[in-house]
Design an enzyme around this catalytic site. Structure first.
Site, PDB file in Angstrom:
ATOM      1  N   CYS A 163     -62.548  40.933 107.447  1.00 49.69           N
ATOM      2  CA  CYS A 163     -63.130  40.064 108.445  1.00 49.69           C
ATOM      3  C   CYS A 163     -61.940  40.091 109.500  1.00 49.69           C
ATOM      4  CB  CYS A 163     -63.503  38.725 107.957  1.00 49.69           C
ATOM      5  SG  CYS A 163     -63.765  38.508 106.307  1.00 49.69           S
ATOM      6  N   ARG A 214     -58.166  42.226  95.327  1.00 51.45           N
ATOM      7  CA  ARG A 214     -58.175  40.904  94.818  1.00 51.45           C
ATOM      8  C   ARG A 214     -57.617  40.804  93.653  1.00 51.45           C
ATOM      9  NH1 ARG A 214     -63.910  39.269  97.441  1.00 51.45           N
ATOM     10  NH2 ARG A 214     -63.562  40.075  99.501  1.00 51.45           N
ATOM     11  N   GLN A 230     -66.154  47.334  99.857  1.00 53.16           N
ATOM     12  CA  GLN A 230     -67.202  46.463 100.143  1.00 53.16           C
ATOM     13  C   GLN A 230     -67.966  47.354 101.148  1.00 53.16           C
ATOM     14  OE1 GLN A 230     -65.232  42.865 101.778  1.00 53.16           O
ATOM     15  NE2 GLN A 230     -66.489  41.868 100.248  1.00 53.16           N
ATOM     16  N   ASP A 241     -69.238  46.342 104.137  1.00 49.74           N
ATOM     17  CA  ASP A 241     -69.109  45.284 104.670  1.00 49.74           C
ATOM     18  C   ASP A 241     -69.702  45.196 106.283  1.00 49.74           C
ATOM     19  OD1 ASP A 241     -68.417  42.618 105.034  1.00 49.74           O
ATOM     20  OD2 ASP A 241     -66.119  43.262 104.892  1.00 49.74           O
ATOM     21  N   HIS A 286     -69.732  42.926 109.906  1.00 48.31           N
ATOM     22  CA  HIS A 286     -69.832  41.620 110.888  1.00 48.31           C
ATOM     23  C   HIS A 286     -70.566  41.512 111.988  1.00 48.31           C
ATOM     24  CE1 HIS A 286     -66.094  41.339 108.162  1.00 48.31           C
ATOM     25  NE2 HIS A 286     -66.622  40.136 108.013  1.00 48.31           N
ATOM     26  N   LYS A 327     -75.524  30.390 103.263  1.00 46.64           N
ATOM     27  CA  LYS A 327     -75.524  31.928 103.141  1.00 46.64           C
ATOM     28  C   LYS A 327     -76.902  31.848 102.356  1.00 46.64           C
ATOM     29  CE  LYS A 327     -73.462  31.692  98.500  1.00 46.64           C
ATOM     30  NZ  LYS A 327     -72.716  32.714  97.452  1.00 46.64           N
ATOM     31  N   HIS A 366     -71.234  37.273 107.965  1.00 49.88           N
ATOM     32  CA  HIS A 366     -70.301  38.200 107.056  1.00 49.88           C
ATOM     33  C   HIS A 366     -71.861  38.780 106.276  1.00 49.88           C
ATOM     34  CE1 HIS A 366     -66.682  36.381 107.440  1.00 49.88           C
ATOM     35  NE2 HIS A 366     -67.167  35.310 107.434  1.00 49.88           N
TER      36      HIS A 366
HETATM   37 ZN   LIG Z   1     -66.150  39.017 106.354  1.00 47.79          ZN
END
Ligand SMILES: [Zn+2]
Length: 426
Positions: free
Chosen positions: A123, A152, A170, A172, A174, A254, A300
């Protein structure tokens, strides 16, 4: 009365049997076991636990999924970006990760006297790109997608195959949008998520809407408004959902989709999160129609979760027998004797030219053994070639389930395999 008791007892026994059967089937489908048997991936003590090494066949499946993912995102107005794997500690202090997410971060590394962290999330990097210039309300929404690899920390005791790892990619994205665009964006994300799930053969799922937890960023008014917006999006999609009270992340509400696999087990699937926190921390704004700066709404979202976990889930869902479009080898060509090898190589070349993943098993082994091994490798099609096939310029087709389709012209087989591939059918 007696009868009734017998009846119940019988039912229970049957249930127990079904339960045991299911356990055995789960064991057969265990992705850690199939990962070895099908030569898809490995872990190494020398490299460290929780770090996945993708073998050629696993990497090929991943690549097909990634290409499909990228194409479908571009169709829907996303743009693809790439961002670095490390960033200064300062950035993670600004984002709040250093303060709130410390237990999952690796220790900083020193680079010329500056502290850097390996990234746990993508992000902040996307925000830095957003902030390279002033953005007008007219250019929103911006949808930026990245297959971003993050690291992580997880205790070694909780690591589990591909589903709980220390490094993962991910899928991912945004979305930076105005408040009035949030509902449409959430609807579009959910449609994309459901399309992707359907493409990978997941027909059953549960939708959860998580609301404001005890500790939260932003105001109650903002939370209520965003939660209502998510509800409206779900209503528009006519999706039944369950409310998970207080289970939202601290920065916003979410929606999660929980998948059911072929054995009825639940897997964490797509997620869409609204964020009030990062736009405020990084002052992510746009110039509105009134000429003033307003804060963007940030979303996200991932539709697969991570490549690692999703691959693990797919392996178990299909029991390793990937549908034709995902199978690393789609057709195993099996010449019966050496004299059929030339024809086998010719068939292989033609199938490859047609975009099919074919391979010749040229080893001097018995035909039955080669068929058996191709079946164990879950190859969708086996093409058996002997004198008859060479003479008639055909291929004898067998399916991995054991079904014998008999002789077919090469054109006929190509059409059948291509059709199955394009329809993303098993
Ligand atoms: Zn994010």
């Amino acid at each position: 009365m007696l009868q009734r008791i017998y009846g119940v007892a019988f039912e229970a026994e049957e249930e127990l049997e079904r339960h045991l059967e299911k356990l055995a089937e789960a064991e057969r489908r265990d992705h850690r076991r199939l990962g070895k048997e099908l030569d898809l991936f490995s872990f190494h003590d020398e490299a460290g636990p929780g770090l996945v090494h993708w073998h050629p066949k696993g990497a090929l499946v991943r690549r097909i999924i990634e290409d499909f993912w990228i194409q479908e995102h571009i169709k829907r107005g996303y743009e693809i970006i790439y961002t670095p794997h490390i960033a200064k500690l300062e950035l993670w202090k600004t984002s709040g990760h250093w303060e709130l997410y410390r237990e999952h971060l690796y220790s900083p590394m020193d680079v010329e006297g500056q502290e850097y962290l390996v990234k746990p999330m993508n992000c902040p990097a996307h925000i830095l790109i957003y902030k390279t210039r002033l953005r007008s309300y007219r250019e929103l929404p911006l949808r930026w997608a990245e297959l971003g690899t993050v690291y992580r920390y997880e205790r070694s005791g909780v690591l589990h195959g591909l589903t709980r790892v220390r490094g993962f990619t991910q899928d991912d994205a945004h979305i930076f949008c105005r408040p009035d665009q949030l509902e449409d964006e959430v609807v579009a994300v959910m449609e994309l998520a459901l399309f992707m799930m359907g493409s990978f053969g997941f027909e059953e799922y549960e939708v959860l809407l998580s609301t404001r937890p005890e500790r939260y960023a932003g105001t109650i008014e903002i939370w209520d408004e965003a939660t209502e917006t998510l509800k409206r999006a779900l209503h528009r999609l006519r999706l039944p959902y369950r409310i998970d009270p207080g289970e939202g992340v601290f920065y916003g509400p979410k929606i999660d989709i929980r998948l059911r696999d072929a054995l009825g087990r639940a897997w964490q699937g797509p997620t869409v999160q609204v964020d009030f926190n990062l736009p405020q921390r990084f002052e992510v704004n746009y110039i509105a129609a009134d000429g003033a700066e307003h804060q963007v709404v940030m979303i996200h979202r991932t539709v697969l979760g991570s490549m690692e976990r999703f691959f693990g889930c797919l392996i178990e869902h299909y029991g390793g027998a990937f549908p034709v479009w995902l199978a690393p080898v789609q057709a195993m060509i099996i010449p019966i004797a050496d004299r059929h090898l030339d024809y086998a190589l010719q068939v292989e070349a033609e199938l490859k030219a047609a975009g099919l993943r074919a391979q010749v098993d040229a080893r001097p082994e018995r035909m039955n053994l080669k068929i058996r091994q191709a079946q164990l490798q879950k190859v969708p099609y086996m093409l058996i070639l002997g004198d008859k096939e060479v003479g008639a310029a055909t291929v004898s087709v067998r399916l991995r389930g054991g079904q014998d389709l008999g002789a077919q012209t090469l054109e006929g087989f190509k059409a059948m395999a291509t059709e199955a591939m394009e329809a993303r059918r098993p």
